[in-house]
Design an enzyme around this catalytic site. Structure first.
Site, PDB file in Angstrom:
ATOM      1  N   LYS A  45       0.865  -1.171   0.000  1.00 20.08           N
ATOM      2  CA  LYS A  45       0.000   0.000   0.000  1.00 20.08           C
ATOM      3  C   LYS A  45       0.907   1.228   0.000  1.00 20.08           C
ATOM      4  O   LYS A  45       1.996   1.212   0.569  1.00 20.08           O
ATOM      5  CB  LYS A  45      -0.871  -0.004   1.264  1.00 20.08           C
ATOM      6  CG  LYS A  45      -2.081   0.904   1.202  1.00 20.08           C
ATOM      7  CD  LYS A  45      -3.212   0.248   0.450  1.00 20.08           C
ATOM      8  CE  LYS A  45      -4.515   1.038   0.575  1.00 20.08           C
ATOM      9  NZ  LYS A  45      -4.499   2.329  -0.094  1.00 20.08           N
ATOM     10  N   CYS A 131      -1.824  10.271  -6.971  1.00 21.08           N
ATOM     11  CA  CYS A 131      -2.944  10.034  -6.059  1.00 21.08           C
ATOM     12  C   CYS A 131      -4.078  11.000  -6.389  1.00 21.08           C
ATOM     13  O   CYS A 131      -3.988  12.191  -6.077  1.00 21.08           O
ATOM     14  CB  CYS A 131      -2.513  10.245  -4.617  1.00 21.08           C
ATOM     15  SG  CYS A 131      -1.216   9.121  -4.116  1.00 21.08           S
TER      16      CYS A 131
END
Length: 311
Positions: A45, A131
């Site tokens: 992650k 992101c």
């Protein structure tokens, strides 16, 4: 039978398939499941400086043609993942792994990367420049000046194998501009693509995820043509020493084959991994090998990047 063995930089992998950052990689337990599967590697992650809860739920939904999410970078902090990959690399016969990282500011990014540089980790790092789901924060890689400034600073102190995760680009001139930036640096790889940002999915009269009034990153079947275009555009433009990881819309061996045909050295699974779990790696690997056997390809280098054009 054909081999799906591959390399990224000086690192070898028994299989070119792995997870995409964000899927099946939050905890050690999830990462261990991917590691024990047919996957050639895992990526963690995306770890931030400190632990993050992420956006309010529901923040992920499966759709007819893929998925939508606005996760908001939930993670257990970069140190959690760094400790785990160091632990694994010291085990005999360990696979090689990828550590995904990003700061919520350039300063945080440098703090994290300096800590990794000083650590015992000698594996691959992926800096997430893409992101799309953090409110108030733009995607770094759409700002070429900021991207170049960050990478310039990174390479004043970071000497380990290093790559970047990219958002999708949609204009030919942006491929040219982005590649011109990346070619200035000793990158090991680029990863194309993260989800297509700010899609909207509606069920009856209501959005299907809560954050940002339903806006989120789109993955799955919707994004494969865009992902393939990004993989091939960068394969055409980047220094040969910079390898490409293809991500987006892979749910069959044929999809993986097309990513490699466009130039990818590894291929990541996102939406389909979320839907089917780590057993999916064996299925897609077998489907890919069947295509390679049918075409007489012994390994992925026999056809990687050899996309054919019309005369």
């Amino acid at each position: 039978m054909a081999s799906t063995h591959t390399k990224i930089g000086d690192f070898t992998f028994d299989n070119c398939l792995m997870n995409a950052a964000g899927v099946y990689c939050m905890t050690r337990e999830e990462l261990a499941e991917v590691d024990a599967s047919a996957a050639g590697s895992f990526v963690t992650k995306t770890g931030t400086l400190t632990k993050r809860a992420g956006n309010p739920e529901p923040r992920y939904a499966d759709t007819t043609l893929g998925s939508i999410n606005s996760m908001g970078l939930p993670n257990l902090g970069y140190q959690y993942y760094l400790d785990y990959v160091i632990e694994l690399q010291n085990q005999p016969n360990s696979k090689n792994h990828f550590l995904s990282l990003v700061g919520m500011s350039p300063e945080e990014t440098h703090t994290i990367l300096k800590a990794v540089q000083a650590s015992d980790y000698h594996g691959l790092v992926e800096l997430n420049l893409s992101c799309p789901n953090v409110p108030g924060k733009p995607q770094i890689a759409y700002d070429f000046e900021t991207t170049e400034a960050i990478l310039t600073e990174v390479f004043t102190y970071y000497t380990k194998p290093f790559g970047v995760k990219l958002p999708p680009y949609f204009d030919i001139v942006h491929f040219d501009q982005a590649a011109a930036v990346f070619n200035k640096f000793p990158l090991t790889f680029v990863n194309c693509i993260n989800s297509i940002g700010n899609g909207l999915v509606i069920d009856d009269e209501t959005v299907v995820i809560k954050p940002k009034n339903g806006f989120g990153g789109i993955g799955g079947d919707y994004v494969k043509p865009t992902a393939l275009a990004n993989v091939h555009a960068f394969y055409q433009r980047l220094n040969p020493s910079i390898q490409i990881i293809g991500t987006g819309g892979v749910k069959t061996g044929r999809d993986a084959f097309e990513h490699i045909l466009c130039g990818a050295s590894m291929v990541q699974l996102g939406t389909i991994l979320h839907q089917e779990g780590p057993a999916v790696f064996e299925r897609i690997t077998n489907e890919l090998k069947a295509i390679m056997d049918e075409k007489g390809y012994k390994n992925i280098e026999d056809f990687r990047g050899k996309l054919q054009y019309m005369n």
